[in-house]
Design an enzyme around this catalytic site. Structure first.
Site, PDB file in Angstrom:
ATOM      1  N   CYS A   2       0.716  -1.361  -0.025  1.00  0.00           N
ATOM      2  CA  CYS A   2       0.215   0.002  -0.036  1.00  0.00           C
ATOM      3  C   CYS A   2       0.949   1.315  -0.038  1.00  0.00           C
ATOM      4  O   CYS A   2       2.125   1.501   0.624  1.00  0.00           O
ATOM      5  CB  CYS A   2      -1.010   0.070   1.126  1.00  0.00           C
ATOM      6  SG  CYS A   2      -2.212  -1.409   1.264  1.00  0.00           S
ATOM      7  N   ARG A  27       4.006  -0.145  -4.802  1.00  0.00           N
ATOM      8  CA  ARG A  27       3.786  -0.654  -3.583  1.00  0.00           C
ATOM      9  C   ARG A  27       2.340  -1.602  -3.230  1.00  0.00           C
ATOM     10  O   ARG A  27       2.118  -2.225  -2.496  1.00  0.00           O
ATOM     11  CB  ARG A  27       3.572   0.464  -2.627  1.00  0.00           C
ATOM     12  CG  ARG A  27       4.977   1.140  -2.289  1.00  0.00           C
ATOM     13  CD  ARG A  27       4.663   2.386  -1.343  1.00  0.00           C
ATOM     14  NE  ARG A  27       4.369   1.810  -0.191  1.00  0.00           N
ATOM     15  CZ  ARG A  27       5.612   1.553   0.712  1.00  0.00           C
ATOM     16  NH1 ARG A  27       6.696   1.705   0.275  1.00  0.00           N
ATOM     17  NH2 ARG A  27       5.437   0.965   1.812  1.00  0.00           N
ATOM     18  N   TRP A  77      -2.624  -2.733  -1.700  1.00  0.00           N
ATOM     19  CA  TRP A  77      -2.255  -4.108  -1.919  1.00  0.00           C
ATOM     20  C   TRP A  77      -3.184  -4.644  -0.795  1.00  0.00           C
ATOM     21  O   TRP A  77      -2.936  -4.578   0.493  1.00  0.00           O
ATOM     22  CB  TRP A  77      -0.955  -4.177  -1.646  1.00  0.00           C
ATOM     23  CG  TRP A  77      -0.328  -5.684  -1.898  1.00  0.00           C
ATOM     24  CD1 TRP A  77       0.001  -6.175  -3.181  1.00  0.00           C
ATOM     25  CD2 TRP A  77      -0.229  -6.793  -1.067  1.00  0.00           C
ATOM     26  NE1 TRP A  77       0.446  -7.472  -3.076  1.00  0.00           N
ATOM     27  CE2 TRP A  77       0.528  -7.519  -1.764  1.00  0.00           C
ATOM     28  CE3 TRP A  77      -0.490  -6.937   0.505  1.00  0.00           C
ATOM     29  CZ2 TRP A  77       0.578  -9.171  -1.360  1.00  0.00           C
ATOM     30  CZ3 TRP A  77      -0.248  -7.985   0.950  1.00  0.00           C
ATOM     31  CH2 TRP A  77       0.464  -9.094   0.042  1.00  0.00           C
ATOM     32  N   ASN A 103      -1.699   2.598   5.658  1.00  0.00           N
ATOM     33  CA  ASN A 103      -0.814   1.369   5.323  1.00  0.00           C
ATOM     34  C   ASN A 103      -0.246   0.727   6.401  1.00  0.00           C
ATOM     35  O   ASN A 103       0.240   1.256   7.557  1.00  0.00           O
ATOM     36  CB  ASN A 103       0.586   2.143   4.446  1.00  0.00           C
ATOM     37  CG  ASN A 103       1.754   1.046   4.217  1.00  0.00           C
ATOM     38  OD1 ASN A 103       1.405  -0.232   4.046  1.00  0.00           O
ATOM     39  ND2 ASN A 103       2.788   1.477   4.457  1.00  0.00           N
ATOM     40  N   GLY A 104      -0.435  -0.720   6.577  1.00  0.00           N
ATOM     41  CA  GLY A 104      -0.069  -1.566   7.695  1.00  0.00           C
ATOM     42  C   GLY A 104      -1.128  -2.242   8.188  1.00  0.00           C
ATOM     43  O   GLY A 104      -2.271  -2.717   7.287  1.00  0.00           O
ATOM     44  N   GLU A 487      18.510 -16.707  -8.115  1.00  0.00           N
ATOM     45  CA  GLU A 487      17.850 -15.427  -8.360  1.00  0.00           C
ATOM     46  C   GLU A 487      17.257 -15.506  -9.825  1.00  0.00           C
ATOM     47  O   GLU A 487      16.162 -14.920 -10.078  1.00  0.00           O
ATOM     48  CB  GLU A 487      18.873 -14.451  -8.279  1.00  0.00           C
ATOM     49  CG  GLU A 487      18.703 -13.058  -8.647  1.00  0.00           C
ATOM     50  CD  GLU A 487      17.591 -12.286  -7.880  1.00  0.00           C
ATOM     51  OE1 GLU A 487      17.108 -12.954  -7.043  1.00  0.00           O
ATOM     52  OE2 GLU A 487      17.081 -11.335  -8.480  1.00  0.00           O
ATOM     53  N   LYS A 491      13.512 -14.356 -10.821  1.00  0.00           N
ATOM     54  CA  LYS A 491      12.955 -13.432 -11.767  1.00  0.00           C
ATOM     55  C   LYS A 491      12.137 -13.812 -12.798  1.00  0.00           C
ATOM     56  O   LYS A 491      11.361 -13.297 -13.153  1.00  0.00           O
ATOM     57  CB  LYS A 491      14.289 -12.873 -12.477  1.00  0.00           C
ATOM     58  CG  LYS A 491      15.206 -11.796 -11.817  1.00  0.00           C
ATOM     59  CD  LYS A 491      14.942 -10.581 -11.329  1.00  0.00           C
ATOM     60  CE  LYS A 491      13.967 -10.485 -10.115  1.00  0.00           C
ATOM     61  NZ  LYS A 491      14.862 -10.431  -8.882  1.00  0.00           N
ATOM     62  N   GLU A 494       8.596 -14.603 -11.011  1.00  0.00           N
ATOM     63  CA  GLU A 494       7.674 -13.228 -10.604  1.00  0.00           C
ATOM     64  C   GLU A 494       7.203 -12.507 -11.807  1.00  0.00           C
ATOM     65  O   GLU A 494       6.258 -11.827 -11.627  1.00  0.00           O
ATOM     66  CB  GLU A 494       8.473 -12.653  -9.485  1.00  0.00           C
ATOM     67  CG  GLU A 494       9.727 -11.699 -10.066  1.00  0.00           C
ATOM     68  CD  GLU A 494      10.108 -10.938  -8.694  1.00  0.00           C
ATOM     69  OE1 GLU A 494       9.490 -10.530  -7.738  1.00  0.00           O
ATOM     70  OE2 GLU A 494      11.611 -10.810  -8.690  1.00  0.00           O
ATOM     71  N   HIS A 510      20.280 -36.318  -7.751  1.00  0.00           N
ATOM     72  CA  HIS A 510      19.453 -36.484  -6.576  1.00  0.00           C
ATOM     73  C   HIS A 510      18.119 -36.174  -6.701  1.00  0.00           C
ATOM     74  O   HIS A 510      17.498 -36.313  -5.890  1.00  0.00           O
ATOM     75  CB  HIS A 510      20.132 -35.786  -5.396  1.00  0.00           C
ATOM     76  CG  HIS A 510      21.447 -36.249  -5.085  1.00  0.00           C
ATOM     77  ND1 HIS A 510      21.828 -37.233  -4.480  1.00  0.00           N
ATOM     78  CD2 HIS A 510      22.715 -35.449  -5.420  1.00  0.00           C
ATOM     79  CE1 HIS A 510      23.422 -37.457  -4.502  1.00  0.00           C
ATOM     80  NE2 HIS A 510      23.656 -36.184  -4.928  1.00  0.00           N
ATOM     81  N   LYS A 611       5.944  -3.996  -4.012  1.00  0.00           N
ATOM     82  CA  LYS A 611       7.713  -4.059  -3.799  1.00  0.00           C
ATOM     83  C   LYS A 611       7.978  -4.201  -2.437  1.00  0.00           C
ATOM     84  O   LYS A 611       8.956  -5.024  -2.180  1.00  0.00           O
ATOM     85  CB  LYS A 611       7.786  -2.612  -4.595  1.00  0.00           C
ATOM     86  CG  LYS A 611       9.457  -2.318  -4.252  1.00  0.00           C
ATOM     87  CD  LYS A 611       9.976  -2.739  -5.675  1.00  0.00           C
ATOM     88  CE  LYS A 611      11.354  -2.526  -5.574  1.00  0.00           C
ATOM     89  NZ  LYS A 611      12.263  -3.504  -6.384  1.00  0.00           N
TER      90      LYS A 611
END
Ligand code: M6R
Length: 616
Positions: A2, A27, A77, A103-104, A487, A491, A494, A510, A611
């Site tokens: 948010c 955000r 969000w 926000n929170g 990484e 990428k 996402e 394995h 983010k």
């Protein structure tokens, strides 16, 4: 998660707030809303599902000419209540005289809501936020003193919040409150801003006040006051070096591509204040005798982070353990915060975070500090919560990273880890002069090396149409490049929504080898190093099972029959082992970017993600 903004001044508030919200869209972006204080002292609110452009077109369609110089806005969000117009912020009290963006998470909202309903309040949304305007409504019936009413309101709230509030029927004010969620204030010439992050108002001012937990700011037309409880306090105004252009796309199709291309410059800025190339020295700002002696004497270090920053931490472990005799553990912050663990009083925790706001990482820092451990953070965003909770901070100076997918944050974090490992090695005499000076020399050329790497692999878009057909990928690397494989896989997942897994090459037999067939491609990192032959073995295993291979290998690779083993080959400039992750990750970022772009994905704002993960 948010983004909230507030504006009061002499410019049209709707334009400024929508513009600021677009800068914070990374955000959260499932719905957005705005409340404006009209010239008549009323509150005008609009909300819409989806991105800020939807809200903008709604306001445009209604063609309401609201003359307003004071307002608040929100990009959401969702945590409590599905993404919908009703649940979008701002939220109001019963009489709609109070408008709040948040926000929170208000953790005790269920109990508060029950009590408020019993008192006769009626709620419109399923959000936790809506309790705030209703509580404030009651207190404002008891007193005209806004500060007192806000203090009483926040006393009832448990959890984390950054709030911006406007009230109708009086002199325009915006009230900002912070506890556990980020909130910064911008000081312009004739106006003031509130926001979850600096890029929101960077276009208008780079004078910033970082609000701390439990602080309340009251912004008026030409003045402001900051309080801790009832006590008025003075806070320093910081000049931020980022400029507005850094937070724009500057002609690139997406922020992610821009940020990939910015890496040579970003890494140069990371190195700039830490390395003296003439004296061949590494120094970190604000390091005092206490941290220096801890780094000289400690026997182990814990690194904690989430996501991409956690991958940088894995490389940090490799570097510190290779260059010194210190043992390093790397833990996901989301796990470590709940794990029982004996923490020796003289322990060092290194917390890594681009945003400096990741809730889990912040909680681990608090846990370690309670047990008297020292905390060193590696962070990009100046004045964010993580550096402020840490004893020491090394800033990456990567500039604003807007795309949800981290790119330059990773390369600059790994650069810091390399500098830190060399610094510790120097202090503990575990690296000789010649080697140390050699590393410093390579460091000097690192930005140019990254530039060459981008140039050598920029044609990745050509293979994207073919590679976007597959639904699964395996990424393989070994040693220092194993976290690079992780990484690369993250990428791809996402931003393109293609499933990908990172594995160390030695683990293939394995289990993962069972997956390989002509429909399951592998991305292989094959730099020229001591594990070259071993990784080559993986190539063989995959090819003999008809698996497709995208190969990233050293420029100087001596084998000229690589075409027999790989379908696509990219030659990466040769470099020292310790620098490889910074170099090899770049083509993997480009690969994901072009596949996602070919698929038409929303690259900068992938579905379901935000983010900064400022909630659990
Ligand atoms: O701001 P932080 O570095 O603390 O963020 C940690 C993760 O949320 C972040 O790296 C995330 O995994 C990125 N979306 C990866 O691209």
């Amino acid at each position: 998660m948010c983004g909230i903004v507030g504006y009061i001044g002499v410019k049209p508030a709707d334009y400024i707030i929508l513009n600021a919200l677009k800068k914070l869209e990374y955000r959260g972006y499932d719905s957005a809303g705005i409340s404006l204080l009209t010239a008549q002292g009323n509150i005008y609110t609009e909300k819409e599902k989806g991105k800020i452009v939807n809200l903008e077109s709604l306001i445009f369609e209604k063609n309401k000419k609201i003359s307003s110089y004071c307002g608040i806005g929100h990009t959401r969000w969702a945590t409590h209540g599905e993404p919908s117009m009703i649940n979008a912020h701002p939220h109001t009290d019963c009489a709609e005289n109070i408008s709040v963006v948040h926000n929170g998470i208000i953790e005790n909202y269920t109990q508060l809501k029950k009590e408020l309903i019993e008192k006769g309040h009626s709620f419109k949304s399923e959000t936790d936020t809506e309790v705030v305007p209703h509580i404030l409504e009651d207190y404002l019936k008891e007193t005209d003193d806004i500060l007192e009413a806000v203090n009483n309101t926040i006393e009832k709230l448990e959890g984390a919040y950054a709030l911006a509030i406007i009230l109708s029927g009086q002199e325009p004010v915006i009230i900002g409150v912070r506890k556990g969620s980020p909130l910064v204030m911008g000081v312009g010439d004739k106006d003031y801003f509130l926001a979850s992050d600096i890029p929101a108002f960077l276009e208008y001012t780079n004078n910033v006040i970082f609000l701390d937990d439990n602080e309340i700011v009251i912004l008026k037309k030409f003045s402001y006051d900051i309080y801790r409880k009832n006590e008025k306090i003075t806070k320093q105004i910081n000049k931020i070096k980022w400029d507005a252009a850094q937070a724009q796309k500057s002609g690139y199709k997406h922020y992610m591509l821009k940020e990939i291309y910015e890496q040579p410059e970003a890494v140069k800025n990371t190195i700039l204040d830490k390395v003296n190339f003439t004296k061949k020295e590494i120094n970190f700002e604000n390091f005092d005798e206490s941290i220096i002696s801890l780094l000289k004497e400690c026997s182990n270090i814990t690194i904690t982070a989430c996501g991409t920053s956690w991958h940088a931490g894995l490389i940090g472990k490799f570097l510190i353990e290779s260059l010194t005799d210190v043992t390093v553990e790397v833990d996901y912050a989301s796990e470590l915060r709940y794990r029982e663990k004996f923490i020796k009083p003289n322990s060092l925790l290194i917390a890594v975070s681009q945003s400096g706001e990741t809730a889990d990482t912040l909680e681990v820092i608090k846990k370690y500090k309670k047990l008297n451990a020292k905390v060193l953070s590696i962070c990009n965003v100046l004045g964010s919560s993580i550096p402020r909770e840490s004893n020491y901070t090394i800033y990456t100076h990567a500039g604003p990273e807007i795309s949800v997918a981290s790119t330059k944050a990773f390369t600059t974090q790994v650069t810091v880890f390399l500098l830190l490992a060399l610094y510790i090695a120097r202090k503990r005499n575990s690296v000789n002069n010649e080697d140390f000076e050699n590393y410093i020399e390579i460091m000097k050329n690192l930005p140019a090396l990254l530039e060459n790497t981008i140039n050598a692999t920029a044609n990745m878009d050509k293979i994207a149409p073919e590679l976007s057909k597959y639904s699964n990928y395996l990424y393989l690397g070994r040693g220092i490049n194993y976290p690079v494989a992780l990484e690369g896989a993250l990428k791809l997942k996402e931003i393109s929504y293609i499933h990908a897994e990172g594995y160390p090459g030695g683990e293939m037999k394995h289990g993962p080898l069972a997956l390989i067939d002509e429909n399951f491609p592998s991305v292989i990192l094959l730099p020229k190093d001591s594990l070259y032959e071993k990784m080559f073995g993986n190539l063989n295993e995959i090819k003999s099972r008809r698996g497709k291979v995208v190969l990233f290998t050293s420029d100087s690779n001596i084998y000229d029959n690589l075409n027999d083993y790989a379908d696509y080959i990219f030659k990466i400039p040769d470099c020292d082992k310790f620098f490889q992750p910074i170099v090899y990750v770049i083509p993997l970022q480009l690969l994901s970017y072009y596949i996602a772009d070919f698929k038409g994905c929303d690259i900068d704002q992938p579905r379901n993600l935000a983010k900064s993960v400022t909630v659990e």
